[in-house]
Design an enzyme around this catalytic site. Structure first.
Site, short mmCIF file in Angstrom:
data_model
loop_
_atom_site.label_atom_id
_atom_site.label_comp_id
_atom_site.label_asym_id
_atom_site.label_seq_id
_atom_site.Cartn_x
_atom_site.Cartn_y
_atom_site.Cartn_z
CG ASP A 43 -2.21 0.79 1.00
OD1 ASP A 43 -2.12 2.02 0.79
OD2 ASP A 43 -3.29 0.18 1.01
CG ASP A 65 2.83 5.67 -6.15
OD1 ASP A 65 1.70 5.37 -6.60
OD2 ASP A 65 3.35 6.79 -6.31
CB VAL A 66 -0.42 0.93 -7.98
CG1 VAL A 66 -0.47 -0.14 -6.91
CG2 VAL A 66 -1.52 1.97 -7.82
CE1 TYR A 173 -13.96 4.50 -8.53
CE2 TYR A 173 -16.05 3.73 -9.43
CZ TYR A 173 -14.97 3.55 -8.59
OH TYR A 173 -14.89 2.42 -7.81
CE LYS A 177 -12.25 1.08 -9.79
NZ LYS A 177 -11.20 0.22 -9.19
CB THR A 208 -14.16 0.56 1.81
OG1 THR A 208 -14.53 1.64 0.91
CG2 THR A 208 -14.46 -0.78 1.17
#
Length: 265
Positions: A43, A65-66, A173, A177, A208
């Site tokens: 993460d 860090d993706v 968003y 996705k 979440t």
């Protein structure tokens, strides 16, 4: 990995990105209970990763860090160097856009139409795309590179039901996705020939920490759109582990809707 109930991931080496909270943390805990030899809890929030890993038997916290491909590649290389393999990769790292949600709230309160897209900045677009879509590309590519030489491995990406049932005021968003789904499905067809399975779980609203930051009125309207409301992270973790397990050996390139009946396809 074995097909034994409750021990499907006996001795597996697992990487979960976005594992420091939410769906990722729930998946880490599920994998840990099923006998993994090592789970890398990755993460950008290093403290979150450490907290989740500390609550497991086999968790190891790493900061990743993706959005930075070299960061992702280096971590995957370290895992393979240490263990000689990487059996499962799950990418749950993702973000929403609080500013857009506040505009949606303002429209609800005023009775005016939602007016987000005209005000969407390049910075908002790039932030969502860089984490949700670019990040998925970086993790997926590194995973495939690590697994193909071994001739086996399973990869699960987290998309969103919003890619199908697009939310008013959330175009960036939804686009990010939808890109995750298309990318994963295209790669799944290619990787399957090398013994590597790629699948996607597409949640609806999930309870979440990210969802908790959504304005209450917007949360309520999202929950009301489906008969079961918000899902628990553990429910999504169950879906993820199924797709990663030997029990899904014939499932390739699937987008598993997990939205509580919000809509069906």
């Amino acid at each position: 990995m074995t097909g034994t109930p409750g021990r499907r991931f006996e001795d597996a080496i697992v990487l979960v990105t976005g594992g420091g909270s939410g769906i990722g943390a729930a998946a880490v805990r599920r994998f840990d209970r099923e006998g993994c030899a090592a789970i890398y809890v990755a993460d950008i929030d290093s403290e979150g990763a450490k907290t989740v890993a500390a609550g497991t038997r086999s968790g190891r916290a790493v900061t990743v860090d993706v959005t930075a491909a070299p960061d992702v590649d280096a971590q995957v290389d370290r895992i393979v160097a240490e263990h000689g393999r990487l059996d499962v990769v799950v990418n749950t790292a993702g973000i929403d856009d609080p500013e857009a949600k506040h505009r949606i709230l303002a429209a609800q309160q005023s009775g005016e139409p939602v007016d987000v897209f005209r005000h969407l900045t390049d910075e908002q677009w790039r932030r969502v795309m860089s984490i949700n879509l670019d990040g998925t590309f970086h993790v997926l590519r590194a995973a495939v590179r690590a697994m193909v030489p071994a001739g086996r491995g399973t990869i699960v990406m987290v998309g969103s039901s919003a890619a199908f049932d697009t939310l008013t005021g959330y175009p960036h968003y939804a686009a990010s996705k939808a890109g995750v789904h298309a990318l994963a499905q295209a790669v799944a067809k290619e990787a399957a020939a090398f013994g590597v399975r790629v699948n996607v779980v597409a949640p609806g609203p999930v309870d979440t920490p990210m969802a908790a930051r959504t304005p209450a009125a917007v949360r309520q309207s999202m929950a009301a759109a489906g008969p079961l409301g918000y899902a628990a992270p553990d429910e999504l973790a169950d879906n993820i582990l199924y797709l990663a397990s030997p029990g899904a050996s014939n499932v390739v390139g699937a987008v598993l809707l997990s939205n509580g009946g919000r809509f069906t396809v």
